[in-house]
Scaffold this motif. Sequence first.
Motif, PDB file in Angstrom:
ATOM      1  N   LYS A  84     -19.743  35.434 -29.085  1.00 22.40           N
ATOM      2  CA  LYS A  84     -18.449  34.886 -29.506  1.00 22.40           C
ATOM      3  C   LYS A  84     -17.447  36.002 -29.792  1.00 22.40           C
ATOM      4  O   LYS A  84     -17.750  36.942 -30.526  1.00 22.40           O
ATOM      5  N   ARG A  85     -16.280  35.881 -29.182  1.00 23.06           N
ATOM      6  CA  ARG A  85     -15.234  36.871 -29.414  1.00 23.06           C
ATOM      7  C   ARG A  85     -14.107  36.277 -30.248  1.00 23.06           C
ATOM      8  O   ARG A  85     -13.597  36.866 -31.162  1.00 23.06           O
ATOM      9  N   THR A  86     -13.700  35.061 -29.864  1.00 24.36           N
ATOM     10  CA  THR A  86     -12.672  34.358 -30.643  1.00 24.36           C
ATOM     11  C   THR A  86     -12.831  32.870 -30.383  1.00 24.36           C
ATOM     12  O   THR A  86     -13.626  32.464 -29.540  1.00 24.36           O
ATOM     13  N   THR A  87     -12.081  32.076 -31.130  1.00 28.24           N
ATOM     14  CA  THR A  87     -12.142  30.622 -30.923  1.00 28.24           C
ATOM     15  C   THR A  87     -10.757  30.135 -30.545  1.00 28.24           C
ATOM     16  O   THR A  87      -9.756  30.801 -30.822  1.00 28.24           O
ATOM     17  N   GLY A  88     -10.713  28.981 -29.911  1.00 31.00           N
ATOM     18  CA  GLY A  88      -9.413  28.424 -29.518  1.00 31.00           C
ATOM     19  C   GLY A  88      -9.474  26.920 -29.585  1.00 31.00           C
ATOM     20  O   GLY A  88     -10.375  26.350 -30.205  1.00 31.00           O
ATOM     21  N   GLN A  89      -8.508  26.268 -28.932  1.00 33.39           N
ATOM     22  CA  GLN A  89      -8.545  24.805 -28.914  1.00 33.39           C
ATOM     23  C   GLN A  89      -8.400  24.322 -27.477  1.00 33.39           C
ATOM     24  O   GLN A  89      -7.719  24.933 -26.670  1.00 33.39           O
ATOM     25  N   HIS A  90      -9.099  23.251 -27.171  1.00 28.54           N
ATOM     26  CA  HIS A  90      -9.002  22.627 -25.856  1.00 28.54           C
ATOM     27  C   HIS A  90      -7.593  22.037 -25.744  1.00 28.54           C
ATOM     28  O   HIS A  90      -7.117  21.395 -26.667  1.00 28.54           O
ATOM     29  N   PRO A  91      -6.891  22.273 -24.611  1.00 30.58           N
ATOM     30  CA  PRO A  91      -5.495  21.819 -24.544  1.00 30.58           C
ATOM     31  C   PRO A  91      -5.332  20.302 -24.629  1.00 30.58           C
ATOM     32  O   PRO A  91      -4.265  19.810 -24.969  1.00 30.58           O
ATOM     33  N   ALA A  92      -6.400  19.546 -24.320  1.00 27.51           N
ATOM     34  CA  ALA A  92      -6.221  18.092 -24.292  1.00 27.51           C
ATOM     35  C   ALA A  92      -7.284  17.332 -25.060  1.00 27.51           C
ATOM     36  O   ALA A  92      -7.151  16.149 -25.304  1.00 27.51           O
ATOM     37  N   GLY A  93      -8.361  18.016 -25.467  1.00 33.69           N
ATOM     38  CA  GLY A  93      -9.504  17.312 -26.063  1.00 33.69           C
ATOM     39  C   GLY A  93      -9.254  16.895 -27.500  1.00 33.69           C
ATOM     40  O   GLY A  93      -8.793  17.668 -28.331  1.00 33.69           O
ATOM     41  N   ILE A  94      -9.560  15.636 -27.780  1.00 29.56           N
ATOM     42  CA  ILE A  94      -9.444  15.101 -29.138  1.00 29.56           C
ATOM     43  C   ILE A  94     -10.805  14.526 -29.509  1.00 29.56           C
ATOM     44  O   ILE A  94     -11.347  13.709 -28.759  1.00 29.56           O
TER      45      ILE A  94
END
Length: 637
Positions: free
Chosen positions: A217-227
């Motif tokens: 793991k380097r960093t975390t993000g968010q899925h552009p469309a996933g809810i």
Amino acid sequence: ADEKLVEMCYSNAKAIYGDPLPKEVQERLTLELTPIIKHGYGVLYYIAHKLVKHSNDRGYLVGSRGSVGSSFVATMSGITEVNPLPPHYVCPNCHWTHFYTDGSVGGGFDLPDKACPECGHPLNKNGHNIPFAVFLGFDGDKVPDIDLNFSSGDDQGVAHKYTEELFGRDNVFRAGTIAGIQDKTAYGFVKKYAENRGLTFNDIFIEKLSAGVAGVKRTTGQHPAGIMVCPRDMDIHNFTPLQYAANKKYLKDEEGNRIPGTITTHFDYHSISGRMLKLDILGHDDPKVIRMLQDITGIDPLKIPFDDKKTLSLFSSTEALGLTPQQLGAVIGNKGITVGALGLPEYGTPFVRGMLEDTRPKNFSELVRISGFSHGTDVWLNNAQDLIREGKPSEETISTRDDIMTNLIAKGVDPSMSFKIMEYVRKGKAAKGGLEAPMLEAMRAAKVPEWYIESCNKVQYLFPKAHAVAYVMMAYRIAYCKVHYPREFYAAYFTVRAPDFDMDHVVKGVDYMKRYIKDVYAQGYKASNRDKDTVTYLELVIEMLARGFEMERIDLYKSHPTRFTVTEKGLRPPLAALGGIGVTAAQSISEAREIGHPFISQEDLRVRAKVGKAVVEKLAEHGALGDLPETDQIDLF
């Protein structure tokens, strides 16, 4: 939800096909609803129905992605406009129907216009012949993955907010992603480690060590469309911890103000999919372009006919544009372009334009096949393209995963074996080790030609037909406007699909633009993405000019801040189409000109619009300021 879904499907089906329902419709509804309700998926369909209806009620079309269009229940519940039944006529007046189940018709939109034999009313045409098994498996037990394309920017955010209204704000979370260390970066880390300590590692040892670092793991993000949706009676922490994406509790907006970060699931969404409900609310440009075209032309996109001869001709000739292939080729510095597909989603790239020139599609179902060819891997090149050139029937070549199942069933292969072969081929397993012995046996027993078997053995990935149909319907509506509403088409295209449009290129004239395009093509894959994007919209600018329309000058008072507007002669670019003038500056100028008197000088413009000197100089350079003096001072002498 189950009861509402069943009731909705039957009432919508009866409204279209009459009561009692035709055998084909009744059998398909029973075939689908039984496993959907049995496996508890009714609620997923009902949620998707609510999301799409909410958007449609606000005047936005929603496109479907993936295989959801294979489901007739999804069609009857308004989730997708793709109708997977066999091609058919249906009378909107007396509900007379006729289905073509023998494979003689590629798709319902290809059927000729006809009057109802019962009441004389013009018949509606529909049906794309897509088997349900592609979506939920042969036994209907796969979890339905309903992906929806909302209008990017305008409607996607509203749909995300609406999920909070539906389920409660405390039950809805953005899907998190985890970005790992890539192979090259890991290699660099190990090499640096060795250098810093004066160690000498050989390449093989470095690769061995870097394999242990890759993926960490380097960093975390968010899925552009996933809810992700958590049930009301459960705690999200039963499934996953929560966190801020990249651990940033606060972010900064465009003006530098602090805003709260996005709360996402701490676990990567892949790890919890299948355990929690994940909704895919994607942003897409096609619905946005269609909405803009609807606003400026006043036409209802749902009433555009899918068999308009002029629109279909765009995909095989340039006649409908009023240009010869030589003119259009000369327009963009090419030997000759024989199709009018520039700027059309799915069909505008040089690769797909080449496919159109090879196949010359004549109807809607052939356009769907080309979409399948272009999205598959090892489906067109070294496969279907060669077969078509050898004279094999184009409609029998494999373009989408559904083709395999429907073709084999039509030839007499057992349906469950046809499904197995389709799944095996579309995942690229046949390309790795060839088809399995029982599969070959079944195909040869049904006299499937050897070239077809060989074609199956080459495929790495196949596109779902339902996805292709949904995208082609959107692309076709845009193509219809390119023929019948040309200025509006170019205005919508440049506004939505060319966010980095720069008038500096356009004002230098057609010869300069052609040279620029030629230079970028000569660089091939080495060309930067920005240059490639610029070429894409410059080709359209030159085509527009060749069709006799003008690109007018930017005007301080008449230009919209961000949208291209239609004028009598052609188009007027927005203020933001000048390099160096961002959206914020363009909107500030627009707000300042609405309030009070016209600007009395360049200084007045700078002060009232709160923009820098460079912005005003750029406007002056393009002649947008007319004879506006530099300062408020009156020169007496």
